[in-house]
Design a protein around this motif. Structure first.
Motif, mmCIF file in Angstrom:
data_model
loop_
_atom_site.group_PDB
_atom_site.id
_atom_site.type_symbol
_atom_site.label_atom_id
_atom_site.label_comp_id
_atom_site.label_asym_id
_atom_site.label_seq_id
_atom_site.Cartn_x
_atom_site.Cartn_y
_atom_site.Cartn_z
ATOM 1 N N ARG A 176 41.656 31.627 35.706
ATOM 2 C CA ARG A 176 41.832 31.472 37.140
ATOM 3 C C ARG A 176 41.158 32.457 38.096
ATOM 4 N NH1 ARG A 176 46.831 30.529 37.429
ATOM 5 N NH2 ARG A 176 47.440 32.650 38.028
ATOM 6 N N GLN A 177 41.493 33.757 37.512
ATOM 7 C CA GLN A 177 40.768 34.759 38.238
ATOM 8 C C GLN A 177 39.227 34.717 37.666
ATOM 9 O OE1 GLN A 177 42.681 38.759 38.074
ATOM 10 N NE2 GLN A 177 44.332 37.412 36.704
ATOM 11 N N PHE A 178 38.685 34.657 36.561
ATOM 12 C CA PHE A 178 37.398 34.393 36.469
ATOM 13 C C PHE A 178 36.485 33.370 37.181
ATOM 14 C CE2 PHE A 178 33.972 32.780 33.785
ATOM 15 C CZ PHE A 178 33.077 34.003 33.112
ATOM 16 N N ARG A 179 37.183 32.229 37.230
ATOM 17 C CA ARG A 179 36.833 31.166 38.085
ATOM 18 C C ARG A 179 36.397 31.406 39.585
ATOM 19 N NH1 ARG A 179 39.680 26.698 36.187
ATOM 20 N NH2 ARG A 179 37.865 25.935 34.750
ATOM 21 N N GLY A 180 37.763 32.363 40.032
ATOM 22 C CA GLY A 180 37.740 32.471 41.459
ATOM 23 C C GLY A 180 36.613 33.692 41.795
ATOM 24 N N ALA A 181 36.550 34.740 40.864
ATOM 25 C CA ALA A 181 35.616 35.611 41.090
ATOM 26 C C ALA A 181 34.360 34.952 41.218
ATOM 27 C CB ALA A 181 35.570 36.600 40.082
ATOM 28 N N TRP A 182 33.882 33.870 40.371
ATOM 29 C CA TRP A 182 32.490 33.329 40.380
ATOM 30 C C TRP A 182 32.366 32.209 41.841
ATOM 31 C CZ3 TRP A 182 28.273 34.599 38.451
ATOM 32 C CH2 TRP A 182 28.285 35.443 37.644
ATOM 33 N N ASP A 183 33.367 31.848 42.194
ATOM 34 C CA ASP A 183 33.398 31.042 43.472
ATOM 35 C C ASP A 183 32.930 31.732 44.763
ATOM 36 O OD1 ASP A 183 34.590 28.773 42.021
ATOM 37 O OD2 ASP A 183 36.666 28.999 42.849
ATOM 38 N N ASN A 184 33.120 33.148 44.724
ATOM 39 C CA ASN A 184 32.716 33.935 45.676
ATOM 40 C C ASN A 184 32.503 35.225 45.194
ATOM 41 O OD1 ASN A 184 32.458 34.833 48.337
ATOM 42 N ND2 ASN A 184 34.520 34.808 48.956
ATOM 43 N N PRO A 185 31.181 35.094 44.395
ATOM 44 C CA PRO A 185 30.992 36.468 43.732
ATOM 45 C C PRO A 185 30.338 37.594 44.340
ATOM 46 C CG PRO A 185 29.220 34.776 43.796
ATOM 47 C CD PRO A 185 30.220 34.187 44.297
ATOM 48 N N ASP A 186 31.004 38.703 43.995
ATOM 49 C CA ASP A 186 30.773 40.162 44.694
ATOM 50 C C ASP A 186 31.015 40.984 43.420
ATOM 51 O OD1 ASP A 186 30.888 42.062 47.082
ATOM 52 O OD2 ASP A 186 32.728 42.416 45.585
ATOM 53 N N PRO A 187 30.321 42.290 43.473
ATOM 54 C CA PRO A 187 30.668 42.960 42.262
ATOM 55 C C PRO A 187 31.844 43.290 42.204
ATOM 56 C CG PRO A 187 28.749 43.785 43.438
ATOM 57 C CD PRO A 187 29.267 42.690 44.260
ATOM 58 N N HIS A 188 32.842 43.424 43.081
ATOM 59 C CA HIS A 188 34.222 43.728 42.981
ATOM 60 C C HIS A 188 35.059 42.543 42.917
ATOM 61 C CE1 HIS A 188 33.765 48.125 43.645
ATOM 62 N NE2 HIS A 188 32.946 47.786 44.314
ATOM 63 N N ALA A 189 34.588 41.542 42.929
ATOM 64 C CA ALA A 189 35.400 40.016 42.712
ATOM 65 C C ALA A 189 36.381 40.079 41.446
ATOM 66 C CB ALA A 189 34.807 39.040 42.886
ATOM 67 N N TRP A 190 35.932 40.967 40.326
ATOM 68 C CA TRP A 190 36.698 40.970 38.999
ATOM 69 C C TRP A 190 37.554 42.042 39.017
ATOM 70 C CZ3 TRP A 190 31.901 39.193 40.015
ATOM 71 C CH2 TRP A 190 31.648 37.920 39.549
ATOM 72 N N ASP A 191 37.681 42.802 39.977
ATOM 73 C CA ASP A 191 38.641 44.110 39.894
ATOM 74 C C ASP A 191 39.939 44.028 39.626
ATOM 75 O OD1 ASP A 191 36.544 45.393 40.629
ATOM 76 O OD2 ASP A 191 36.856 46.296 42.301
ATOM 77 N N GLY A 192 40.656 42.729 40.194
ATOM 78 C CA GLY A 192 41.840 42.468 39.605
ATOM 79 C C GLY A 192 42.436 42.308 38.054
ATOM 80 N N PHE A 193 41.178 42.050 37.355
ATOM 81 C CA PHE A 193 41.509 41.844 35.817
ATOM 82 C C PHE A 193 40.868 42.817 34.927
ATOM 83 C CE2 PHE A 193 38.714 38.643 36.469
ATOM 84 C CZ PHE A 193 38.155 38.170 35.219
ATOM 85 N N LEU A 194 39.918 43.686 35.506
ATOM 86 C CA LEU A 194 39.192 44.672 34.665
ATOM 87 C C LEU A 194 39.984 45.859 34.278
ATOM 88 C CD1 LEU A 194 35.591 44.825 36.504
ATOM 89 C CD2 LEU A 194 36.321 43.444 34.378
ATOM 90 N N ASP A 195 39.924 46.061 32.834
ATOM 91 C CA ASP A 195 40.569 47.418 32.373
ATOM 92 C C ASP A 195 39.828 48.298 32.698
ATOM 93 O OD1 ASP A 195 43.153 48.420 30.527
ATOM 94 O OD2 ASP A 195 41.267 49.343 30.029
ATOM 95 N N GLU A 196 40.313 49.563 33.091
ATOM 96 C CA GLU A 196 39.459 50.820 33.315
ATOM 97 C C GLU A 196 38.513 51.218 31.953
ATOM 98 O OE1 GLU A 196 38.923 52.680 36.083
ATOM 99 O OE2 GLU A 196 40.044 51.044 37.018
#
Length: 182
Positions: A55-75
């Protein structure tokens, strides 16, 4: 010995309880007599973790921005990806995605299907963009490795980077089957 048995510790190994459900073969399922930790409880719910990540992956691609994936990227997330730099960390993703957006500003992804098993999710996707005023599409499969908390630890994208193509209504490229000689 009469009366209740003392609880078994993990080091004593598993025990069976006749009150517990049985396996398909009719044997009692094996259980460990100690409470699960928070991390172990999360591990038991991989299907929910998979759904949340997709859901997060799909949502990030619905409104792509370099930081759209930040919610689930591990450091310490590691990336292996055709046509982009491989490396570690969200900063790499931000830089590579920003560079990609300059080349393909209307890049979008459609999630076609996905499957997950424990800490692994495969997502089959279709990219669509415009390059030089012409539509361009290609499919890929992303392999994601996840933490029990649903953070992305590893992403490897698989696609043939030599053949992103125009939709089938376009003329074949020179040198390709059906195209003019190169």
């Amino acid at each position: 010995m009469t009366g209740p048995e003392r609880p078994r510790t993990a080091s004593e190994g598993p025990t069976t309880d006749p009150e517990r459900p049985t396996t398909k073969s009719g044997r009692p399922k094996t259980v460990t007599e100690r409470p699960a930790t928070g991390s172990e409880q999360a591990i038991r719910d991989w299907p929910t973790i998979h759904e949340n990540v997709v859901r997060q992956f799909r949502g990030a691609w619905d409104n792509p921005d370099p930081h759209a994936w930040d919610g689930f990227l591990d450091e310490s997330v590691r990336f292996v990806q055709p046509m982009l730099c491989d490396g570690v960390g969200p900063e790499l993703w931000w830089e590579e995605f920003a560079r990609t957006q300059v080349l393909l500003p209307n890049l979008r992804v459609e999630v076609l299907r996905w499957a997950g098993s424990e800490d692994t999710v495969f997502i089959h996707i279709r990219f669509a963009a415009t390059a030089g005023g012409r539509p361009l599409t290609w499919e890929a499969v992303d392999l994601l490795k996840l933490s029990p908390e649903g953070k992305l630890l590893f992403r490897e994208s698989f696609f043939d980077s030599s053949h992103p193509r125009q939709p089938s209504s376009a003329a074949p490229a020179p040198g390709s089957p059906g195209g003019a000689p190169a």
